[in-house]
Design an enzyme around this catalytic site. Structure first.
Site, PDB file in Angstrom:
ATOM      1  N   ASP A  69     -21.654 -35.641  -2.731  1.00 47.55           N
ATOM      2  CA  ASP A  69     -22.237 -34.391  -2.170  1.00 47.55           C
ATOM      3  C   ASP A  69     -22.227 -33.151  -3.401  1.00 47.55           C
ATOM      4  O   ASP A  69     -21.291 -33.111  -3.896  1.00 47.55           O
ATOM      5  CB  ASP A  69     -21.268 -33.836  -0.930  1.00 47.55           C
ATOM      6  CG  ASP A  69     -21.733 -32.747  -0.236  1.00 47.55           C
ATOM      7  OD1 ASP A  69     -21.627 -33.009   1.086  1.00 47.55           O
ATOM      8  OD2 ASP A  69     -22.300 -31.711  -0.964  1.00 47.55           O
ATOM      9  N   ASP A  75     -28.651 -33.091  -0.705  1.00 46.50           N
ATOM     10  CA  ASP A  75     -27.798 -33.110  -1.777  1.00 46.50           C
ATOM     11  C   ASP A  75     -26.579 -34.023  -1.503  1.00 46.50           C
ATOM     12  O   ASP A  75     -25.445 -34.027  -2.050  1.00 46.50           O
ATOM     13  CB  ASP A  75     -27.082 -31.547  -1.770  1.00 46.50           C
ATOM     14  CG  ASP A  75     -26.266 -31.373  -0.879  1.00 46.50           C
ATOM     15  OD1 ASP A  75     -26.196 -31.976   0.312  1.00 46.50           O
ATOM     16  OD2 ASP A  75     -24.986 -30.829  -1.146  1.00 46.50           O
ATOM     17  N   GLU A  76     -26.926 -35.141  -0.600  1.00 46.87           N
ATOM     18  CA  GLU A  76     -25.853 -35.856  -0.088  1.00 46.87           C
ATOM     19  C   GLU A  76     -26.053 -37.335   0.128  1.00 46.87           C
ATOM     20  O   GLU A  76     -27.075 -37.419   0.741  1.00 46.87           O
ATOM     21  CB  GLU A  76     -25.245 -34.952   1.120  1.00 46.87           C
ATOM     22  CG  GLU A  76     -23.926 -35.401   1.618  1.00 46.87           C
ATOM     23  CD  GLU A  76     -23.999 -34.906   3.200  1.00 46.87           C
ATOM     24  OE1 GLU A  76     -23.188 -35.210   3.858  1.00 46.87           O
ATOM     25  OE2 GLU A  76     -24.958 -33.845   3.291  1.00 46.87           O
TER      26      GLU A  76
HETATM   27  P1  TTP Z   1     -23.958 -28.630   1.996  1.00 45.99           P
HETATM   28  O1  TTP Z   1     -23.533 -29.784   1.292  1.00 45.99           O
HETATM   29  O2  TTP Z   1     -23.295 -28.701   3.487  1.00 45.99           O
HETATM   30  O3  TTP Z   1     -23.191 -27.213   1.202  1.00 45.99           O
HETATM   31  P2  TTP Z   1     -23.463 -27.049  -0.383  1.00 45.99           P
HETATM   32  O4  TTP Z   1     -23.729 -28.063  -1.218  1.00 45.99           O
HETATM   33  O5  TTP Z   1     -23.976 -25.749  -0.502  1.00 45.99           O
HETATM   34  O6  TTP Z   1     -21.747 -26.598  -0.554  1.00 45.99           O
HETATM   35  P3  TTP Z   1     -20.565 -27.426  -0.829  1.00 45.99           P
HETATM   36  O7  TTP Z   1     -19.844 -27.460  -1.966  1.00 45.99           O
HETATM   37  O8  TTP Z   1     -19.714 -26.952   0.305  1.00 45.99           O
HETATM   38  O9  TTP Z   1     -21.076 -29.035  -0.422  1.00 45.99           O
HETATM   39  O10 TTP Z   1     -25.556 -28.296   2.103  1.00 45.99           O
HETATM   40  C1  TTP Z   1     -26.385 -28.610   1.063  1.00 45.99           C
HETATM   41  C2  TTP Z   1     -27.472 -27.582   0.957  1.00 45.99           C
HETATM   42  O11 TTP Z   1     -28.362 -27.644   2.145  1.00 45.99           O
HETATM   43  C3  TTP Z   1     -27.142 -26.309   0.641  1.00 45.99           C
HETATM   44  O12 TTP Z   1     -26.828 -25.868  -0.781  1.00 45.99           O
HETATM   45  C4  TTP Z   1     -28.002 -25.409   1.415  1.00 45.99           C
HETATM   46  C5  TTP Z   1     -28.596 -26.330   2.437  1.00 45.99           C
HETATM   47  N1  TTP Z   1     -28.304 -25.937   3.586  1.00 45.99           N
HETATM   48  C6  TTP Z   1     -28.801 -24.927   4.598  1.00 45.99           C
HETATM   49  O13 TTP Z   1     -29.875 -24.586   4.246  1.00 45.99           O
HETATM   50  N2  TTP Z   1     -28.312 -24.518   5.734  1.00 45.99           N
HETATM   51  C7  TTP Z   1     -27.192 -24.877   6.102  1.00 45.99           C
HETATM   52  O14 TTP Z   1     -26.597 -24.413   7.276  1.00 45.99           O
HETATM   53  C8  TTP Z   1     -26.180 -25.742   5.369  1.00 45.99           C
HETATM   54  C9  TTP Z   1     -25.054 -26.408   5.686  1.00 45.99           C
HETATM   55  C10 TTP Z   1     -26.740 -26.408   4.259  1.00 45.99           C
HETATM   56 MG    MG Z   2     -22.903 -30.141  -0.856  1.00 43.56          MG
END
Ligand code: TTP
Ligand code: MG
Length: 351
Positions: A11, A106-107
Site C-alpha cells: 500500500d 495504490d494497493e
Molecule cells: P489509501 O491507501 O486509503 O490512503 P493513502 O495512500 O492516501 O494514505 P495511507 O498512507 O494511509 O495509505 O488510499 C489511496 C488513495 O486513494 C489516496 O491517496 C487517495 C484516494 N482516496 C480517495 O480519493 N478517497 C478516500 O476516501 C480514500 C480513503 C482514498
Molecule cells: Mg495508501
C-alpha cells in the site's frame, strides 16, 4: 488443511499526496491535501503526514479541514499522473508473480507462495518491492507479509509510512490475540459498537464466545468473526480481470413508494459514485447506467452511452427505468461503464 501461504499486501504511503510531493519538493514539509475546493463543497481525497498531524483525513469535508488547518495547501489532483505511477508499481509486482490482486490504484495483494527467487523469503521479496517501487516512482510503499490476506493487510498498516511488517506463522496466534476487534476485516463502526457493548474489544475476548452465540448475534458474519479471531482467513488472492464498470447501490430499509422518492434517493448515490471514481483515478468512461429492483423483485437496468455522469443524466435514466414497472422501488444503483483498456490506448495515440 491448505498449505501455508505467503501473502504480501502493498500500500503506497499517502498516495496522491506523495506523487505531488515528489514533483514539487517544496510541498514536502508543509500540510498538503488533495481534494475538492471548499466553495464546491469538496472533500479531502488524501493528505500528507504533516496535514494528518492536524487531524485531517480522507473523506473529510474540505471546509472542515481548512478550519483545522487554515494554512493547508489544497491541490485538485492530477489523476493521469496517479494512474501512471499505479501502472509502474503494478509492473514491479508482476515481475515477482502473476498472482496480483489490485484493490485500488495504490494497493494490491500478492500471493508469493510459489516464488522461488529470494530463497522463498517473503521478507526479502518485500524489501525488493519497496526498493524497486521507490527507485522507479520516487514514492514509498508499506508492505505487510503474512499467511493470509487479512493479516497481510493489517501488517502493511502497522508501521506506515515506509513500513515493512512480517507476521511469521509462529507469531500469528499471539498477534491475533492482542488485536483489537475493530481491526478485523468487515468490522465497521456498527459491528464494533455492538461488540463493545458485549464487553469485547480484543480478539482474545472474542475467542471466548461460542460459535452459536456469534451466529445468533451476527448471522453469517458470526462464522467469519469466529475464524478471524483465530487468525483463519482462507480467501485466495484473485487475479482480476479488467474492470468493466464502477457502481454503487443501496437496498432501502423501506421500499420507496413512488418516482419522486426514488428521484430524491439518487443524489447521495451519485455522490458515493463520485467518491469511488476518484479512488479509481477518474478512468475514462464509456457510458452510464441505472439499476432498479422493484418490490416484486423484478430487476431492470437502463444504459446510456455518451451522457456525462451528471445527476440530471441519472434522473433521466431513472425516469425511463421506473416507467417500465411503475412500482415501489426496493433497490437503486448508479454506475458507469469504463472504456476498455485497448480503446484507451487508441485514444492516447499521438495524432
Ligand atoms: P489509501 O491507501 O486509503 O490512503 P493513502 O495512500 O492516501 O494514505 P495511507 O498512507 O494511509 O495509505 O488510499 C489511496 C488513495 O486513494 C489516496 O491517496 C487517495 C484516494 N482516496 C480517495 O480519493 N478517497 C478516500 O476516501 C480514500 C480513503 C482514498
Ligand atoms: Mg495508501
Amino acid at each position: 488443511m491448505s498449505e501455508l501461504r505467503k501473502i504480501l499486501h502493498v500500500d503506497c504511503d499517502c498516495f496522491f499526496a506523495a506523487v505531488e510531493m515528489r514533483d514539487d519538493p517544496s510541498l514536502r514539509d508543509i500540510p498538503l491535501a488533495i481534494g475538492g475546493s471548499r466553495e464546491r463543497r469538496g472533500v479531502i481525497a488524501t493528505c500528507n503526514y504533516p496535514a494528518r498531524a492536524f487531524g485531517i483525513h480522507s473523506a473529510m469535508p474540505t471546509a472542515r479541514a481548512l478550519r483545522l488547518c487554515p494554512h493547508l495547501t489544497l491541490l485538485p489532483g492530477h489523476f493521469e499522473k496517479y494512474r501512471e505511477v499505479s501502472a509502474q508499481i503494478q509492473a514491479v509486482f508482476h515481475e515477482l508473480t502473476p498472482l496480483v490482486e489490485p484493490l485500488s490504484l495504490d494497493e494490491a495483494f500478492l500471493d508469493v507462495t510459489a516464488v522461488e527467487g529470494f530463497r522463498g523469503s517473503a521478507t526479502w521479496m518485500a524489501r525488493w518491492i519497496k526498493e524497486e517501487c521507490y527507485r522507479r516512482t520516487g514514492i514509498t510503499v508499506s508492505v505487510g507479509a503474512a499467511s493470509s490476506k487479512f493479516l497481510a493487510k493489517i501488517a502493511s498498516d502497522w508501521e506506515k509510512p515506509d513500513g515493512l511488517t512480517v507476521i511469521p506463522p509462529a507469531r500469528v496466534d499471539a498477534f491475533v490475540r492482542e488485536l483489537p476487534v475493530k481491526k478485523l476485516h468487515g468490522v465497521g463502526p456498527a459491528t464494533g459498537a455492538r461488540l463493545d457493548a458485549m464487553g469485547i474489544t480484543t480478539c482474545a475476548q472474542l475467542r471466548e464466545l461460542p460459535i452459536e452465540r456469534l451466529l445468533d448475534e451476527f448471522g453469517k458474519f458470526g462464522r467469519r468473526l469466529f475464524e478471524l479471531a483465530r487468525g483463519i482467513d482462507e480467501r485466495p488472492v484473485r487475479v482480476e480481470r479488467e474492470r468493466k464498470s464502477v457502481s454503487v447501490e443501496t437496498t432501502f430499509d423501506r421500499d420507496l413508494p413512488d418516482l419522486a422518492s426514488a428521484r430524491a434517493a439518487l443524489a447521495p448515490l451519485c455522490e458515493r459514485l463520485e467518491g469511488r471514481l476518484e479512488r479509481h483515478g477518474h478512468p475514462p468512461l464509456a457510458g452510464l447506467f441505472v439499476k432498479v429492483r422493484f418490490d416484486d423483485f423484478s430487476l431492470t437496468t437502463l444504459e446510456s452511452r455518451g451522457l456525462s455522469p451528471a445527476p440530471e443524466s441519472y434522473t433521466r435514466l431513472l425516469e425511463q427505468a421506473w416507467a417500465r414497472a411503475r412500482r415501489p422501488v426496493r433497490l437503486l444503483g448508479v454506475g458507469v461503464r469504463l472504456l476498455p483498456e485497448d480503446a484507451r490506448q487508441q485514444l492516447s495515440l499521438p495524432l
